[in-house]
Design a protein around this motif. Structure first.
Motif, PDB file in Angstrom:
ATOM      1  N   ILE A 309       0.854  -1.181   0.000  1.00 43.87           N
ATOM      2  CA  ILE A 309       0.000   0.000   0.000  1.00 43.87           C
ATOM      3  C   ILE A 309       0.892   1.234   0.000  1.00 43.87           C
ATOM      4  N   ILE A 310       0.533   2.224  -0.792  1.00 40.92           N
ATOM      5  CA  ILE A 310       1.330   3.439  -0.938  1.00 40.92           C
ATOM      6  C   ILE A 310       0.615   4.580  -0.229  1.00 40.92           C
ATOM      7  N   VAL A 311       1.341   5.272   0.635  1.00 41.64           N
ATOM      8  CA  VAL A 311       0.763   6.406   1.362  1.00 41.64           C
ATOM      9  C   VAL A 311       1.728   7.586   1.249  1.00 41.64           C
ATOM     10  N   PRO A 312       1.213   8.824   1.293  1.00 42.00           N
ATOM     11  CA  PRO A 312       2.109   9.987   1.224  1.00 42.00           C
ATOM     12  C   PRO A 312       2.965  10.086   2.464  1.00 42.00           C
ATOM     13  N   LEU A 313       4.152  10.603   2.308  1.00 41.32           N
ATOM     14  CA  LEU A 313       5.033  10.802   3.441  1.00 41.32           C
ATOM     15  C   LEU A 313       4.350  11.725   4.444  1.00 41.32           C
ATOM     16  N   GLY A 314       4.349  11.333   5.709  1.00 40.30           N
ATOM     17  CA  GLY A 314       3.617  12.057   6.737  1.00 40.30           C
ATOM     18  C   GLY A 314       4.023  13.511   6.869  1.00 40.30           C
ATOM     19  N   SER A 315       3.071  14.356   7.181  1.00 39.32           N
ATOM     20  CA  SER A 315       3.330  15.790   7.290  1.00 39.32           C
ATOM     21  C   SER A 315       4.056  16.155   8.580  1.00 39.32           C
ATOM     22  N   THR A 316       4.322  15.145   9.443  1.00 40.76           N
ATOM     23  CA  THR A 316       5.045  15.431  10.688  1.00 40.76           C
ATOM     24  C   THR A 316       6.531  15.611  10.447  1.00 40.76           C
ATOM     25  N   LEU A 317       6.978  15.377   9.223  1.00 42.44           N
ATOM     26  CA  LEU A 317       8.391  15.538   8.895  1.00 42.44           C
ATOM     27  C   LEU A 317       8.718  17.029   8.790  1.00 42.44           C
ATOM     28  N   THR A 318       9.254  17.591   9.845  1.00 48.44           N
ATOM     29  CA  THR A 318       9.448  19.049   9.895  1.00 48.44           C
ATOM     30  C   THR A 318      10.880  19.484   9.650  1.00 48.44           C
ATOM     31  N   SER A 319      11.827  18.574   9.845  1.00 47.35           N
ATOM     32  CA  SER A 319      13.223  18.974   9.687  1.00 47.35           C
ATOM     33  C   SER A 319      13.907  18.215   8.561  1.00 47.35           C
ATOM     34  N   TYR A 388       1.043  -1.428   8.245  1.00 50.81           N
ATOM     35  CA  TYR A 388       1.980  -0.517   8.887  1.00 50.81           C
ATOM     36  C   TYR A 388       1.292   0.239  10.019  1.00 50.81           C
ATOM     37  N   SER A 389       2.104   0.785  10.907  1.00 57.81           N
ATOM     38  CA  SER A 389       1.596   1.544  12.047  1.00 57.81           C
ATOM     39  C   SER A 389       2.151   2.964  12.001  1.00 57.81           C
ATOM     40  N   ASP A 390       1.658   3.819  12.888  1.00 56.58           N
ATOM     41  CA  ASP A 390       2.205   5.170  13.003  1.00 56.58           C
ATOM     42  C   ASP A 390       3.691   5.117  13.340  1.00 56.58           C
ATOM     43  N   ALA A 391       4.069   4.107  14.152  1.00 58.49           N
ATOM     44  CA  ALA A 391       5.476   3.966  14.524  1.00 58.49           C
ATOM     45  C   ALA A 391       6.340   3.654  13.304  1.00 58.49           C
ATOM     46  N   GLU A 397      10.401   8.415   8.630  1.00 55.53           N
ATOM     47  CA  GLU A 397      10.718   9.835   8.697  1.00 55.53           C
ATOM     48  C   GLU A 397      12.061  10.067   9.395  1.00 55.53           C
ATOM     49  N   GLU A 398      12.326   9.301  10.442  1.00 57.39           N
ATOM     50  CA  GLU A 398      13.593   9.417  11.150  1.00 57.39           C
ATOM     51  C   GLU A 398      14.760   9.063  10.230  1.00 57.39           C
ATOM     52  N   LEU A 399      14.569   8.008   9.440  1.00 58.02           N
ATOM     53  CA  LEU A 399      15.634   7.586   8.524  1.00 58.02           C
ATOM     54  C   LEU A 399      15.916   8.667   7.481  1.00 58.02           C
ATOM     55  N   ILE A 400      14.846   9.262   6.973  1.00 59.04           N
ATOM     56  CA  ILE A 400      15.020  10.306   5.955  1.00 59.04           C
ATOM     57  C   ILE A 400      15.676  11.544   6.560  1.00 59.04           C
ATOM     58  N   LYS A 401      15.271  11.918   7.777  1.00 63.55           N
ATOM     59  CA  LYS A 401      15.860  13.086   8.422  1.00 63.55           C
ATOM     60  C   LYS A 401      17.351  12.893   8.689  1.00 63.55           C
TER      61      LYS A 401
END
Length: 435
Positions: A309-319, A388-391, A397-401
Motif C-alpha cells: 500500500i502506498i501512502v504519502p510521506l507524513g506531514s510530521t516531517l518538519t526537519s 503498517y503503524s504510526d510507529a 521519517e527518522e531515517l530520511i531526516k
C-alpha cells in the motif's frame, strides 16, 4: 476392483471430477493425508482491510449482516481470484502455496503405497461445488493437482469443525487399517480441535494410530480493488432487495442461502472520495512480492509481505531536507463524503498511476518499506509491504531526516502501477422491524 469397497468416498465427495477411487482394496489404505483449501493450498481472497472502515470490514466477515451470509459464503469473491489466476499472466506462486501443493502431489504419488489423498474444506457444498469442478481442471505448477475425493461442507452443519470431525470419524471408521493421518491447515484453532478429536477418538475406539497436525502459515491474496468494491456494491444492492422481499414474503435474491439472521436494515455504501492511498493489483503485487523475497534471500532475514500500500510521506516531517519538505503531499481531509455512483463499475475509477522505487528502508519492526515517486502525483510516497503503524511511518521519517533520500532511480528495482483508493463505510437505515 469393486468400487463399492470405498463407499465412504462416494458418501462425502462433493466434486464429481475430484473423485478418484483408489486402486488398492479397502484394507490396503494405511495413511490418510488431508488438505485444507483456503490459505493452505490456495491463497484465497479476504476483504482488503485498507479499503474499509473497521465496522464495514467486520460486517463483511460476519455471516449475519448481509443476506448472502458473509464473505466466505459468497462464491463471487473466490471466482474473481480464480479468473485472475487462469489468465496466466502471473506465476502460480502468486495464488498457490507451492510447498503445500508439492506436498499434496507427493501424497498422490504415494497412492499405490496405501496413501489416501483428500481435499477437505469448510466451503459450502451447495455454493462452491461448481467452482471446485472448474478449479481442479487446471494444472498447478505444471501438473495436475489430484485427490481421491473433495469434501465440502454439507447443509445442516453449524460449524466447520463439526462437519470436518464428522467426515474424519466416518473415514477413520471405514478404513480400519489406517495407522497414520496427516492434516494440513492454516488455522491453529482448527488444528487444536482436531487434536482433541483424535485423542477422544482413540480413547473411545481403542485404536492406536499416529496423527500429525501440520500448521501452515497463511498467505492471503487480495482482489484488484476496483473489482472488489464493485462486487461489494452489488452485494449491498442485493441485500437491500432481499430486505424488501423478505418483508413482503417474496422470493429473495439469495433464496435458501440467505443468512437466517441477517440485518433487516437498508445499507448504503459510501466513501471518502479524497483518495490519497494507492494499491496494486495481482500482477503488480507479484513484482513487489518477488522483490521482497529477493531481499529476504540477500539479507538472510524474513520480511512480512501481505499487501503493498502506498501512502504519502507524513506531514510530521518538519526537519527534512528542503527539497523533500517542499514536496510532501498534504494529507487531505476525511470529512467530505459523497454517495457512490449507482453503477458499481463506476464506483472506483480506474485511476492508474505509474510509480518508481528509489530506496529501501529496513524498519525497526522488522518490516520493509520503499520510497516511491510518480510523475502523476506530487511528493515522496512510501510503499509499505505489509500492514503498517504510526510507529513505522515515524521510523521512515527518522531515517530520511538522518540521511536524506536518494533521488536517483535504481533501475534494478521494478517500476509498477497502482490504483488510487478511497476508504468505504456504510450507513444503516433501520426502517423495518426485524421481528
Amino acid at each position: 476392483m469393486n468400487n463399492m469397497e470405498h463407499t465412504v468416498l462416494f458418501e462425502w465427495n462433493s466434486v464429481d471430477s475430484a473423485l478418484n477411487i483408489p486402486i488398492l482394496p479397502r484394507d490396503g489404505i494405511k495413511k490418510i493425508c488431508i488438505y485444507d483449501f483456503d490459505n493452505t493450498l490456495f491463497k484465497s481472497p479476504a476483504p482488503n482491510p485498507h479499503l474499509y472502515s473497521a465496522e464495514l470490514y467486520s460486517s463483511l466477515l460476519s455471516p449475519h449482516v448481509f443476506s448472502n451470509g458473509g464473505w466466505w459464503s459468497e462464491p463471487r469473491y473466490l471466482e474473481l481470484l480464480i479468473d485472475e489466476w487462469t489468465k496466466g499472466s502471473v506465476d502460480d506462486s502468486a495464488f498457490w502455496n507451492k510447498d503445500i501443493v508439492d506436498s499434496a502431489k507427493r501424497s498422490w504419488n504415494e497412492r499405490q503405497d496405501g496413501t489416501l489423498n483428500i481435499l477437505m474444506t469448510g466451503r459450502k457444498e451447495m455454493l462452491f461445488s461448481p467452482i471446485f469442478e472448474k478449479l481442479l481442471k487446471y494444472t498447478v505448477f505444471g501438473d495436475e493437482l489430484m485427490f481421491h475425493a473433495a469434501f465440502l461442507k454439507r447443509a445442516g452443519y453449524s460449524t466447520t469443525m463439526k462437519y470436518k470431525t464428522d467426515c474424519l470419524s466416518s473415514v477413520i471408521d471405514y478404513y480400519k487399517e489406517v495407522d497414520d493421518i496427516v492434516i494440513y491447515d492454516d488455522r491453529i484453532q482448527q488444528l487444536e480441535g482436531f487434536d482433541i478429536f483424535f485423542q477422544d477418538y482413540k480413547k473411545e475406539s481403542g485404536r492406536q494410530f499416529k496423527h500429525t497436525l501440520s500448521a501452515v502459515t497463511p498467505v492471503i491474496t487480495y482482489l484488484p480493488p476496483r473489482l472488489e468494491i464493485a462486487t461489494v456494491a452489488e452485494i449491498f444492492k442485493e441485500h437491500n432487495k432481499d430486505v424488501h422481499s423478505k418483508l413482503k414474503g417474496l422470493e429473495m435474491v439469495h433464496g435458501p442461502i440467505c443468512s437466517l439472521g441477517f440485518h433487516m436494515d437498508i445499507l448504503t455504501l459510501e466513501s471518502d472520495h479524497n483518495a490519497n492511498r494507492f494499491m496494486l493489483d495481482c500482477n503488480e503485487t507479484h513484482k513487489i512480492r518477488e522483490l521482497v523475497e529477493q531481499i529476504s534471500k540477500d539479507t538472510s532475514r524474513e520480511y512480512p509481505f501481505t499487501l503493498p500500500i502506498i501512502v504519502p510521506l507524513g506531514s510530521t516531517l518538519t526537519s527534512a531536507p528542503s527539497q523533500i519538505q517542499a514536496s510532501v503531499t498534504p494529507v487531505p481531509s476525511t470529512d467530505d463524503f459523497k454517495k457512490l455512483a449507482a453503477d458499481a463499475m463506476k464506483i472506483l475509477p480506474n485511476r492508474l498511476t505509474k510509480w518508481s522505487i528509489h530506496e529501501t528502508f529496513f524498519l525497526k519492526s522488522s518490516k520493509l518499506a520503499f520510497s516511491v515517486t510518480s510523475p502523476q502525483r506530487p511528493g515522496i510516497h512510501i510503499l509499505f509491504t505489509s500492514d503498517y503503524s504510526d510507529a513505522d511511518m515515524l521510523n521512515v521519517e527518522e531515517l530520511i531526516k538522518s540521511r536524506g533520500i536518494h533521488t536517483d532511480l535504481n533501475h534494478s528495482l521494478p517500476e509498477f502501477k497502482a490504483t488510487a483508493i478511497p476508504r468505504y463505510y456504510y450507513v444503516a437505515e433501520a426502517k423495518f422491524d426485524a421481528k
